[in-house]
Scaffold this active site. Sequence first.
Site, PDB file in Angstrom:
ATOM      1  N   VAL A  61       0.833  -1.198   0.000  1.00 48.01           N
ATOM      2  CA  VAL A  61       0.000   0.000   0.000  1.00 48.01           C
ATOM      3  C   VAL A  61       0.871   1.252   0.000  1.00 48.01           C
ATOM      4  CG1 VAL A  61      -1.658   1.346   1.371  1.00 48.01           C
ATOM      5  CG2 VAL A  61      -1.989  -1.111   1.088  1.00 48.01           C
ATOM      6  N   ASP A  62       1.907   1.245   0.825  1.00 45.92           N
ATOM      7  CA  ASP A  62       2.789   2.404   0.950  1.00 45.92           C
ATOM      8  C   ASP A  62       3.395   2.793  -0.398  1.00 45.92           C
ATOM      9  OD1 ASP A  62       4.163   4.422   2.344  1.00 45.92           O
ATOM     10  OD2 ASP A  62       5.766   3.077   2.979  1.00 45.92           O
ATOM     11  N   THR A  77      -1.445  -6.487   7.360  1.00 56.75           N
ATOM     12  CA  THR A  77      -1.753  -7.841   6.890  1.00 56.75           C
ATOM     13  C   THR A  77      -0.885  -8.296   5.722  1.00 56.75           C
ATOM     14  OG1 THR A  77      -3.503  -7.051   5.426  1.00 56.75           O
ATOM     15  CG2 THR A  77      -4.147  -7.705   7.676  1.00 56.75           C
TER      16      THR A  77
END
Length: 168
Positions: free
Chosen positions: A32-33, A122
């Site tokens: 995501v980052d 996660t």
Amino acid sequence: MKITLVRGDITEQHADALVNAANSSLLGGGGVDGAIHRKGGPDILAECRALRASRFGRGLPTGQAVATTAGRLHARWVIHTVGPVHQGADSDPEPLASCYRESLRVADELGARTVAFPAISTGVYRWPMEDAARIAVDTVKAARTSVEEVRFVLFDDRAHEAFAARLR
């Protein structure tokens, strides 16, 4: 507060704030980052560098949150939070819960009404999906916030089902 689930890519969401599952450096990474930094463009990185140079010289601590511009994303802000790495059965859920609480606190300070969250910790941080869903949903439900909609944006069917089961 309304809680919704979406299967998809958080960088495609239209919301006041997108939450970034950041690493402590605030300088981008994988998952995501990396996706948020790539799609959001250089303005996000510039603000993250400024935060590192001023308030967070050693990086953003686990469970804390801070906001930057959203750059080219369909949002006003990105709220960066650092999730904990799962260490096995003895892992303390509190730092993960803190990510959600602190992100909502920052959202309130900004005046955000819609906030999109990924399933924090996660991915490479290995938090088990069902436990992460329990912590995320229960923490958001219990939060005192002015946010009107929390949207969990879940990358795959497994994550979506875990969060849906917890919401039922």
